[in-house]
Design an enzyme around this catalytic site. Structure first.
Site, PDB file in Angstrom:
ATOM      1  N   GLU A  94      -8.491  -3.779   3.732  1.00 35.79           N
ATOM      2  CA  GLU A  94      -7.347  -3.306   4.499  1.00 35.79           C
ATOM      3  C   GLU A  94      -7.150  -1.817   4.321  1.00 35.79           C
ATOM      4  O   GLU A  94      -7.425  -1.272   3.256  1.00 35.79           O
ATOM      5  CB  GLU A  94      -6.084  -4.015   4.003  1.00 35.79           C
TER       6      GLU A  94
ATOM      7  N   CYS B 245      -3.693   5.018   3.753  1.00 34.44           N
ATOM      8  CA  CYS B 245      -3.995   4.475   2.429  1.00 34.44           C
ATOM      9  C   CYS B 245      -5.277   3.637   2.556  1.00 34.44           C
ATOM     10  O   CYS B 245      -5.310   2.674   3.318  1.00 34.44           O
ATOM     11  CB  CYS B 245      -2.802   3.610   2.008  1.00 34.44           C
TER      12      CYS B 245
ATOM     13  N   CYS C 272     -10.413  -6.134  -7.226  1.00 31.43           N
ATOM     14  CA  CYS C 272     -10.362  -5.118  -8.274  1.00 31.43           C
ATOM     15  C   CYS C 272     -10.607  -5.787  -9.615  1.00 31.43           C
ATOM     16  O   CYS C 272     -10.143  -6.897  -9.864  1.00 31.43           O
ATOM     17  CB  CYS C 272      -9.002  -4.416  -8.283  1.00 31.43           C
TER      18      CYS C 272
ATOM     19  N   CYS D  87      -4.477  -5.693 -13.348  1.00 29.27           N
ATOM     20  CA  CYS D  87      -3.075  -5.382 -13.674  1.00 29.27           C
ATOM     21  C   CYS D  87      -2.221  -6.591 -13.305  1.00 29.27           C
ATOM     22  O   CYS D  87      -2.379  -7.173 -12.231  1.00 29.27           O
ATOM     23  CB  CYS D  87      -2.611  -4.135 -12.926  1.00 29.27           C
TER      24      CYS D  87
ATOM     25  N   CYS E   7      -0.243  -6.940  -9.858  1.00 31.66           N
ATOM     26  CA  CYS E   7      -0.893  -6.498  -8.609  1.00 31.66           C
ATOM     27  C   CYS E   7      -1.654  -7.639  -7.936  1.00 31.66           C
ATOM     28  O   CYS E   7      -2.470  -8.304  -8.566  1.00 31.66           O
ATOM     29  CB  CYS E   7      -1.839  -5.337  -8.924  1.00 31.66           C
TER      30      CYS E   7
ATOM     31  N   GLY F  38      -8.533  -1.854  -4.835  1.00 27.85           N
ATOM     32  CA  GLY F  38      -9.588  -1.402  -5.734  1.00 27.85           C
ATOM     33  C   GLY F  38      -9.243  -0.202  -6.597  1.00 27.85           C
ATOM     34  O   GLY F  38      -8.255   0.496  -6.367  1.00 27.85           O
ATOM     35  N   GLU F  39     -10.092   0.014  -7.588  1.00 25.25           N
ATOM     36  CA  GLU F  39      -9.941   1.158  -8.491  1.00 25.25           C
ATOM     37  C   GLU F  39     -11.035   2.174  -8.126  1.00 25.25           C
ATOM     38  O   GLU F  39     -12.223   1.952  -8.395  1.00 25.25           O
ATOM     39  CB  GLU F  39     -10.080   0.680  -9.952  1.00 25.25           C
TER      40      GLU F  39
ATOM     41  N   SER G 244      -1.600   5.988 -12.560  1.00 21.32           N
ATOM     42  CA  SER G 244      -0.742   4.805 -12.657  1.00 21.32           C
ATOM     43  C   SER G 244      -0.400   4.544 -14.116  1.00 21.32           C
ATOM     44  O   SER G 244      -1.131   3.841 -14.811  1.00 21.32           O
ATOM     45  CB  SER G 244      -1.467   3.599 -12.054  1.00 21.32           C
ATOM     46  N   LEU G 245       0.710   5.080 -14.557  1.00 23.10           N
ATOM     47  CA  LEU G 245       1.051   4.995 -15.984  1.00 23.10           C
ATOM     48  C   LEU G 245       1.840   3.717 -16.307  1.00 23.10           C
ATOM     49  O   LEU G 245       1.453   2.951 -17.176  1.00 23.10           O
ATOM     50  CB  LEU G 245       1.844   6.246 -16.383  1.00 23.10           C
TER      51      LEU G 245
ATOM     52  N   CYS H 192       2.563  -1.458  -1.217  1.00 24.08           N
ATOM     53  CA  CYS H 192       1.780  -1.314  -2.444  1.00 24.08           C
ATOM     54  C   CYS H 192       1.658  -2.641  -3.160  1.00 24.08           C
ATOM     55  O   CYS H 192       2.654  -3.332  -3.369  1.00 24.08           O
ATOM     56  CB  CYS H 192       2.467  -0.358  -3.419  1.00 24.08           C
TER      57      CYS H 192
HETATM   58  N1  SAH Z   1      -6.314   1.089  -8.576  1.00 24.75           N
HETATM   59  C1  SAH Z   1      -5.573   2.273  -8.337  1.00 24.75           C
HETATM   60  C2  SAH Z   1      -5.202   2.460  -6.882  1.00 24.75           C
HETATM   61  C3  SAH Z   1      -4.754   1.229  -6.131  1.00 24.75           C
HETATM   62  S1  SAH Z   1      -3.211   0.544  -6.634  1.00 24.75           S
HETATM   63  C4  SAH Z   1      -4.352   2.347  -9.228  1.00 24.75           C
HETATM   64  O1  SAH Z   1      -4.019   1.357  -9.868  1.00 24.75           O
HETATM   65  O2  SAH Z   1      -3.774   3.423  -9.302  1.00 24.75           O
HETATM   66  C5  SAH Z   1      -2.066   1.746  -5.992  1.00 24.75           C
HETATM   67  C6  SAH Z   1      -0.696   1.720  -6.657  1.00 24.75           C
HETATM   68  O3  SAH Z   1       0.037   0.536  -6.298  1.00 24.75           O
HETATM   69  C7  SAH Z   1      -0.774   1.711  -8.182  1.00 24.75           C
HETATM   70  O4  SAH Z   1       0.104   2.648  -8.757  1.00 24.75           O
HETATM   71  C8  SAH Z   1      -0.360   0.301  -8.504  1.00 24.75           C
HETATM   72  O5  SAH Z   1       0.112   0.182  -9.795  1.00 24.75           O
HETATM   73  C9  SAH Z   1       0.679   0.029  -7.454  1.00 24.75           C
HETATM   74  N2  SAH Z   1       0.995  -1.393  -7.298  1.00 24.75           N
HETATM   75  C10 SAH Z   1       0.188  -2.451  -7.478  1.00 24.75           C
HETATM   76  N3  SAH Z   1       0.856  -3.605  -7.257  1.00 24.75           N
HETATM   77  C11 SAH Z   1       2.118  -3.265  -6.931  1.00 24.75           C
HETATM   78  C12 SAH Z   1       3.288  -4.015  -6.573  1.00 24.75           C
HETATM   79  N4  SAH Z   1       3.266  -5.336  -6.470  1.00 24.75           N
HETATM   80  N5  SAH Z   1       4.425  -3.329  -6.307  1.00 24.75           N
HETATM   81  C13 SAH Z   1       4.434  -1.973  -6.359  1.00 24.75           C
HETATM   82  N6  SAH Z   1       3.359  -1.216  -6.667  1.00 24.75           N
HETATM   83  C14 SAH Z   1       2.216  -1.846  -6.951  1.00 24.75           C
HETATM   84 FE1  SF4 Z   2      -4.543  -2.377 -11.218  1.00 29.99          FE
HETATM   85 FE2  SF4 Z   2      -4.857  -0.672  -9.165  1.00 29.99          FE
HETATM   86 FE3  SF4 Z   2      -6.649  -2.618  -9.601  1.00 29.99          FE
HETATM   87 FE4  SF4 Z   2      -4.233  -3.274  -8.739  1.00 29.99          FE
HETATM   88  S1  SF4 Z   2      -5.746  -2.082  -7.632  1.00 29.99           S
HETATM   89  S2  SF4 Z   2      -5.392  -4.279 -10.394  1.00 29.99           S
HETATM   90  S3  SF4 Z   2      -2.961  -1.752  -9.741  1.00 29.99           S
HETATM   91  S4  SF4 Z   2      -6.189  -0.918 -10.949  1.00 29.99           S
END
Ligand code: SAH
Ligand code: SF4
Length: 342
Positions: A94, A107, A114, A118, A121, A163-164, A217-218, A336
């Site tokens: 997507e 985006c 991925c 996390c 996610c 994805g990362e 993404s902290l 997101c």
């Molecule tokens: N993998 C990368 C980029 C894709 S995720 C990363 O983790 O940075 C993009 C952003 O969406 C990240 O900051 C992630 O933590 C956030 N994200 C993932 N799931 C989410 C959710 N359910 N609600 C809000 N933000 C979310």
């Molecule tokens: Fe974590 Fe980003 Fe992968 Fe989702 S897409 S699992 S937030 S690293």
């Protein structure tokens, strides 16, 4: 036969130049090809008018110019557009096009699924399926740029879809080179943002290889909390990520974006806000708070609106620029963390 044909969209200009030279053609043919693909949007060699007929014929026998057509396009009430692309192996990805006042942000995805897992996610829940090729990353942009629903420019590209990006290092790097090249998609380096969970060695390497904007993404101010929600933290704990940021080159007046998904009762207390302010001290950052977007596969919840504001104000009092991301497209699963290729 067709399986072995090379897809020229997998190659940044420097690779096309090597390829053309190996074919015994002059180097400048690569520039002409690059321009034909990205400035003129050509998808077959026969229509490249700057090429002699014999070259058009020859290239069409050994190469392809891939392009995307979405399987589905869904527009949310707020104008956010979700494109669903079906890949050659039938897997789906997507891209999400977000309208702002007078311009668009796209985006894009870099993997199917991925591997980082996390906890909050939806893409993470899918697990890792495969990396996207450079062509598959670039074609999301090429398609969106040609199908904008309003006469506004596509200004920003954020690698925040599925994805990362740094796990798919090589293909992402090549795609970024195509996005930034003046004869390619010609985006400003300020307007291409890599979002990463914090894969430290790749962050340092990528920052040396290309000049782009960064979002990190902290999601937590200490390792104990971060370990609970971001498994990658066990490999690259907070301290290593923050040290990496101190080493990464940053042009004047530019700052890193710190992404922080707010999860009720997990990482959103005022003490945690204060701790975050403390650990970021001395690093040029702006903070983007993302209230968690709920989905059926987790029990996490976003904090109440007043808690979100209090978290923001605590950081602001400590001197930080803090925005709250208004996630768009939630009614179509385009927000997101709602991307699962369905
Ligand atoms: N993998 C990368 C980029 C894709 S995720 C990363 O983790 O940075 C993009 C952003 O969406 C990240 O900051 C992630 O933590 C956030 N994200 C993932 N799931 C989410 C959710 N359910 N609600 C809000 N933000 C979310
Ligand atoms: Fe974590 Fe980003 Fe992968 Fe989702 S897409 S699992 S937030 S690293």
């Amino acid at each position: 036969m067709s399986k072995q044909r090379i897809d020229v969209k997998n190659c940044p200009l420097e690779e096309l130049e090597i390829w053309m030279t190996k074919l015994g053609e002059p180097r400048y043919r690569a520039r002409q090809l690059f321009q034909a693909i990205y400035s003129q949007g050509k998808t077959d060699f026969f229509s490249i008018s700057t090429f002699p007929k014999a070259l058009r014929q020859r290239l069409s026998e050994i190469a392809v110019i891939s392009h995307f057509t979405p399987k589905e396009t869904i527009t949310a009430q707020d104008g956010t557009v979700k494109f669903l692309f079906s890949l050659n192996d039938k897997k789906c990805i997507e891209s999400v096009l977000i309208p702002h006042d007078g311009y668009f942000t796209l985006c894009i995805s870099t993997q199917v699924g991925c591997a980082q897992g996390c906890r909050f996610c939806l893409t993470g829940k899918m697990g890792f399926k495969r990396h996207l090729s450079t062509a598959e990353i670039v074609n999301q942009v090429v398609y969106a740029k040609r199908h904008l629903p309003q006469p506004w420019p596509l200004r920003n590209i954020v690698l925040m879809g599925m994805g990362e990006p740094l796990h798919n290092y090589e293909n992402t790097l090549k795609a970024i080179k195509i996005l930034l090249h003046p004869l390619g998609l010609n985006f400003s380096h300020r307007r291409v943002t890599i979002s990463t969970v914090g894969l430290v060695p790749q962050m340092l390497k990528m920052a040396q290889a290309v000049n782009v904007s960064w979002a990190i993404s902290l999601h937590a101010p200490d390792d104990e909390t971060r370990n609970l929600i971001v498994p990658a933290n066990k490999r690259y704990p907070l301290k290593e990520i923050l040290n990496a940021l101190k080493k990464m080159p940053l042009p004047p007046r530019k700052r890193f974006t710190i992404e922080y998904v707010l999860l009720k009762d997990i990482n959103s207390s005022l003490d945690q806000a204060k701790k975050l302010a403390q650990i970021l001290r001395g690093i040029p950052v702006k903070i983007n708070l993302i209230p968690f977007n709920p989905h059926p596969e987790t029990n996490f919840l976003p904090p109440a609106p007043e808690e979100i504001l209090a978290f923001q104000q605590t950081l602001q009092k400590a001197g930080y620029t803090v925005t709250i991301r208004q996630s768009k497209g939630a009614d179509t699963g385009a927000a997101c963390g709602q991307l699962d290729g369905k």
